[in-house]
Scaffold this motif. Structure first.
Motif, PDB file in Angstrom:
ATOM      1  N   ARG A 117       0.833  -1.209   0.000  1.00  0.00           N
ATOM      2  CA  ARG A 117       0.000   0.000   0.000  1.00  0.00           C
ATOM      3  C   ARG A 117       0.864   1.255   0.000  1.00  0.00           C
ATOM      4  N   VAL A 118       1.956   1.212   0.754  1.00  0.00           N
ATOM      5  CA  VAL A 118       2.877   2.349   0.760  1.00  0.00           C
ATOM      6  C   VAL A 118       3.421   2.582  -0.643  1.00  0.00           C
ATOM      7  N   TYR A 119       3.859   1.502  -1.290  1.00  0.00           N
ATOM      8  CA  TYR A 119       4.397   1.610  -2.646  1.00  0.00           C
ATOM      9  C   TYR A 119       3.347   2.168  -3.605  1.00  0.00           C
ATOM     10  N   ALA A 120       2.126   1.632  -3.534  1.00  0.00           N
ATOM     11  CA  ALA A 120       1.070   2.027  -4.473  1.00  0.00           C
ATOM     12  C   ALA A 120       0.764   3.515  -4.387  1.00  0.00           C
ATOM     13  N   LEU A 121       0.840   4.079  -3.186  1.00  0.00           N
ATOM     14  CA  LEU A 121       0.543   5.498  -3.021  1.00  0.00           C
ATOM     15  C   LEU A 121       1.759   6.380  -3.283  1.00  0.00           C
ATOM     16  N   ALA A 122       2.941   5.878  -2.916  1.00  0.00           N
ATOM     17  CA  ALA A 122       4.139   6.727  -2.960  1.00  0.00           C
ATOM     18  C   ALA A 122       4.940   6.616  -4.235  1.00  0.00           C
ATOM     19  N   LYS A 123       4.637   5.656  -5.098  1.00  0.00           N
ATOM     20  CA  LYS A 123       5.531   5.301  -6.199  1.00  0.00           C
ATOM     21  C   LYS A 123       5.862   6.463  -7.127  1.00  0.00           C
ATOM     22  N   ASP A 124       4.907   7.360  -7.372  1.00  0.00           N
ATOM     23  CA  ASP A 124       5.149   8.434  -8.332  1.00  0.00           C
ATOM     24  C   ASP A 124       5.790   9.660  -7.695  1.00  0.00           C
ATOM     25  N   TYR A 125       5.974   9.638  -6.367  1.00  0.00           N
ATOM     26  CA  TYR A 125       6.451  10.834  -5.688  1.00  0.00           C
ATOM     27  C   TYR A 125       7.747  10.627  -4.906  1.00  0.00           C
ATOM     28  N   GLU A 126       7.958   9.426  -4.443  1.00  0.00           N
ATOM     29  CA  GLU A 126       9.103   9.196  -3.561  1.00  0.00           C
ATOM     30  C   GLU A 126       9.921   8.008  -4.067  1.00  0.00           C
ATOM     31  N   MET A 127      10.915   8.271  -4.900  1.00  0.00           N
ATOM     32  CA  MET A 127      11.712   7.202  -5.495  1.00  0.00           C
ATOM     33  C   MET A 127      12.421   6.366  -4.439  1.00  0.00           C
ATOM     34  N   LYS A 128      12.908   7.011  -3.392  1.00  0.00           N
ATOM     35  CA  LYS A 128      13.630   6.276  -2.348  1.00  0.00           C
ATOM     36  C   LYS A 128      12.719   5.260  -1.674  1.00  0.00           C
ATOM     37  N   ILE A 129      11.492   5.646  -1.383  1.00  0.00           N
ATOM     38  CA  ILE A 129      10.545   4.732  -0.749  1.00  0.00           C
ATOM     39  C   ILE A 129      10.200   3.598  -1.698  1.00  0.00           C
ATOM     40  N   ARG A 130       9.967   3.922  -2.961  1.00  0.00           N
ATOM     41  CA  ARG A 130       9.630   2.904  -3.953  1.00  0.00           C
ATOM     42  C   ARG A 130      10.719   1.838  -4.035  1.00  0.00           C
ATOM     43  N   LYS A 131      11.972   2.269  -4.072  1.00  0.00           N
ATOM     44  CA  LYS A 131      13.083   1.323  -4.162  1.00  0.00           C
ATOM     45  C   LYS A 131      13.197   0.475  -2.897  1.00  0.00           C
ATOM     46  N   LYS A 132      12.969   1.101  -1.737  1.00  0.00           N
ATOM     47  CA  LYS A 132      13.052   0.350  -0.495  1.00  0.00           C
ATOM     48  C   LYS A 132      11.973  -0.725  -0.422  1.00  0.00           C
ATOM     49  N   CYS A 133      10.797  -0.441  -0.983  1.00  0.00           N
ATOM     50  CA  CYS A 133       9.726  -1.444  -1.003  1.00  0.00           C
ATOM     51  C   CYS A 133      10.122  -2.642  -1.860  1.00  0.00           C
ATOM     52  N   ILE A 134      10.651  -2.393  -3.062  1.00  0.00           N
ATOM     53  CA  ILE A 134      11.091  -3.490  -3.933  1.00  0.00           C
ATOM     54  C   ILE A 134      12.211  -4.273  -3.259  1.00  0.00           C
ATOM     55  N   ASN A 135      13.150  -3.564  -2.636  1.00  0.00           N
ATOM     56  CA  ASN A 135      14.245  -4.242  -1.933  1.00  0.00           C
ATOM     57  C   ASN A 135      13.715  -5.134  -0.816  1.00  0.00           C
ATOM     58  N   ILE A 166       2.692  -5.415  -7.463  1.00  0.00           N
ATOM     59  CA  ILE A 166       3.663  -4.315  -7.518  1.00  0.00           C
ATOM     60  C   ILE A 166       4.835  -4.689  -8.407  1.00  0.00           C
ATOM     61  N   VAL A 167       5.335  -5.906  -8.240  1.00  0.00           N
ATOM     62  CA  VAL A 167       6.487  -6.368  -9.008  1.00  0.00           C
ATOM     63  C   VAL A 167       6.153  -6.432 -10.497  1.00  0.00           C
ATOM     64  N   LEU A 168       4.957  -6.944 -10.832  1.00  0.00           N
ATOM     65  CA  LEU A 168       4.540  -7.011 -12.231  1.00  0.00           C
ATOM     66  C   LEU A 168       4.416  -5.615 -12.832  1.00  0.00           C
ATOM     67  N   GLU A 169       3.844  -4.714 -12.057  1.00  0.00           N
ATOM     68  CA  GLU A 169       3.726  -3.328 -12.517  1.00  0.00           C
ATOM     69  C   GLU A 169       5.098  -2.727 -12.762  1.00  0.00           C
ATOM     70  N   ARG A 170       6.036  -3.084 -11.901  1.00  0.00           N
ATOM     71  CA  ARG A 170       7.412  -2.593 -12.040  1.00  0.00           C
ATOM     72  C   ARG A 170       8.023  -3.085 -13.358  1.00  0.00           C
ATOM     73  N   MET A 171       7.755  -4.341 -13.715  1.00  0.00           N
ATOM     74  CA  MET A 171       8.308  -4.914 -14.940  1.00  0.00           C
ATOM     75  C   MET A 171       7.710  -4.285 -16.194  1.00  0.00           C
ATOM     76  N   CYS A 172       6.503  -3.731 -16.065  1.00  0.00           N
ATOM     77  CA  CYS A 172       5.815  -3.163 -17.236  1.00  0.00           C
ATOM     78  C   CYS A 172       6.116  -1.685 -17.447  1.00  0.00           C
ATOM     79  N   ARG A 173       6.918  -1.093 -16.593  1.00  0.00           N
ATOM     80  CA  ARG A 173       7.231   0.338 -16.759  1.00  0.00           C
ATOM     81  C   ARG A 173       8.049   0.573 -18.027  1.00  0.00           C
ATOM     82  N   PRO A 174       7.771   1.694 -18.733  1.00  0.00           N
ATOM     83  CA  PRO A 174       8.533   1.983 -19.957  1.00  0.00           C
ATOM     84  C   PRO A 174      10.003   2.297 -19.688  1.00  0.00           C
ATOM     85  N   ILE A 175      10.282   2.864 -18.520  1.00  0.00           N
ATOM     86  CA  ILE A 175      11.665   3.171 -18.137  1.00  0.00           C
ATOM     87  C   ILE A 175      11.997   2.331 -16.910  1.00  0.00           C
ATOM     88  N   LEU A 176      12.980   1.479 -17.036  1.00  0.00           N
ATOM     89  CA  LEU A 176      13.287   0.529 -15.970  1.00  0.00           C
ATOM     90  C   LEU A 176      14.628   0.834 -15.326  1.00  0.00           C
TER      91      LEU A 176
END
Length: 437
Positions: free
Chosen positions: A325-343, A367-377
């Motif tokens: 849930r943190v990732y889903a809300l923060a993904k477009d605004y907080e890159m550091k949080i997004r990366k920590k969630c994947i880690n 979340i992981v599948l959505e990450r794989m579908c991003r145009p910029i990885l």
């Protein structure tokens, strides 16, 4: 222990952030470019010598506001030898600038810890002066000023965290725990408790349980019943206890079973996450502090995750769902949080073993599948996402399991997982991914 506070007060306490000396009304923030902010910081610092004590304090507060605004690398660039030499000179001028120098040093220590900055140098003169002051005050006995002693110990713990040994180290731990044990819910007490617990995070040397375990257990359990700590203080209390794992393996059971770390972390993250307006980049001071504390929780969970978590499967599913849930809300605004969630998802993958279905049950696989579908990885994040999906698909297609459960139970669990994956809309993707790999 006293009566429990009202539910409305509990909610306010749960999302409270840093102590009042660091809150919005006192930071005197002024927007500006990085260069302008840094220039203003050093301009203010150069003016301290020629000010009255009152004006000096005002300028120190403005400097604190600038430190809050600067990003990590920019903040590190102002923590220079010249800055600490200047603070050392102010401390020696005890008649005029001593208290303001100590206040500035606490601000520097606070932001150093909060923004995870590692200093590339050690100011030996300043450290020596702080130690001398501690020894002098300690030896005063009846007339000694414990508030001053605590302030000095906090500064050393946050800035020179590996530099206290022997008697001074034991004294600092004792003083900081004494402050952290205060049970009051008023603003001043909460400030003091928060700062003491944050400073305790700087203890890197081994400690015997007798010096801290009863106290830190009481602090955490009292908060769980009465909600007297700020969210930063609560996170710092767990951080202090968990950092002792490397020297005392028996603490794992205390943290997981007695302190209920997983459910506590889930609750704190959910409340912090729910108190933020993620839809705007223009966050106020309080919101930015909450983002910082979320980052600290994710870092702590990552470093705490052990195989023992298998024993509390249900709680781990809830925690992983919370991180999703943190990732889903923060993904477009907080890159550091997004990366920590994947880690963290990756850490769960390599730690949890046969129970990797946690990642599907909690929504982390989405979340992981959505990450794989991003145009910029991001290469690192994409590689971890790919490994998570591969492990999940391998588990689903594995015909037998090493777990000590019968074949029928295993087939039922797989069938339920396939049904859930199909309902969520990504069963075909995982099937295709498995075939390609």
């Amino acid at each position: 222990m006293g009566n429990s506070i009202s539910s409305s007060s509990q909610k306010a306490s749960a999302v409270d952030t840093a102590s009042a000396i660091f809150t919005e009304e006192n930071t005197l923030m002024k927007e500006g470019s990085v260069v302008t902010l840094k220039n203003n910081f050093f301009k203010l610092f150069s003016e301290l010598e020629h000010c009255t004590e009152r004006v000096q304090k005002q300028k120190v507060l403005e400097m604190n506001g600038i430190m809050f605004q600067l990003h990590d690398d920019d903040l590190k660039s102002i923590f220079t030898v010249e800055l600490f030499t200047g603070i050392f000179n102010m401390l020696k001028d005890k008649k005029k600038s001593f208290l303001n120098a100590l206040l500035l040093l606490k601000y520097v220590g606070f932001w150093k810890v909060m923004k995870g900055i590692s200093l590339d140098f050690t100011n030996k003169s300043l450290l020596k002066e702080l130690k001398k002051m501690i020894i002098k005050e300690k030896d005063m006995k009846e007339k000694r000023n414990e508030k001053l002693l605590t302030d000095l110990c906090e500064c050393i713990m946050m800035i020179f965290y590996q530099s206290l040994t022997g008697e001074l180290h034991a004294l600092s731990v004792s003083l900081l725990l004494k402050v952290a044990l205060k049970k009051g819910n008023d603003k001043k007490t909460r400030e003091e408790v928060e700062m003491a617990l944050l400073a305790l995070n700087g203890i890197s040397k081994p400690l015997e349980q007798k010096y801290y375990l009863n106290e830190i257990t009481d602090i955490i359990q009292y908060h769980q019943e009465h909600h007297n700590l700020t969210c930063l203080a609560n996170q710092s209390a767990f951080h202090f206890l968990i950092s002792r794992f490397k020297e005392d393996d028996s603490l794992k059971e205390v943290v997981l079973q007695k302190m209920h770390f997983v459910s506590e972390a889930t609750k704190e993250l959910d409340e912090l996450n729910g108190s933020l307006n993620w839809d705007t980049h223009e966050k106020n001071f309080s919101e930015k502090m909450r983002v910082r504390i979320i980052t600290r929780w994710l870092y702590l969970i990552f470093n705490t995750f052990r195989k023992e978590f298998n024993e509390i499967y249900g709680e781990v599913v809830e925690l992983t769902a919370c991180v999703s849930r943190v990732y889903a809300l923060a993904k477009d605004y907080e890159m550091k949080i997004r990366k920590k969630c994947i880690n963290l998802f990756y850490r769960i993958k390599i730690t949890i073993g046969e129970d990797i279905f946690i990642l599907a049950e909690s929504g982390a696989a989405n979340i992981v599948l959505e990450r794989m579908c991003r145009p910029i990885l991001d290469d690192n994040q994409t590689a971890k996402s790919k490994e998570i999906l591969l492990s999940l698909s391998e588990r689903l297609y594995k015909k037998k399991t090493d777990l000590k459960i019968d074949k029928k139970s295993w087939q039922m669990k797989k069938r339920a997982m396939f049904e859930m994956l199909e309902e969520e809309g990504y069963e075909d993707i995982i099937t295709s991914f498995h075939e390609v790999m």
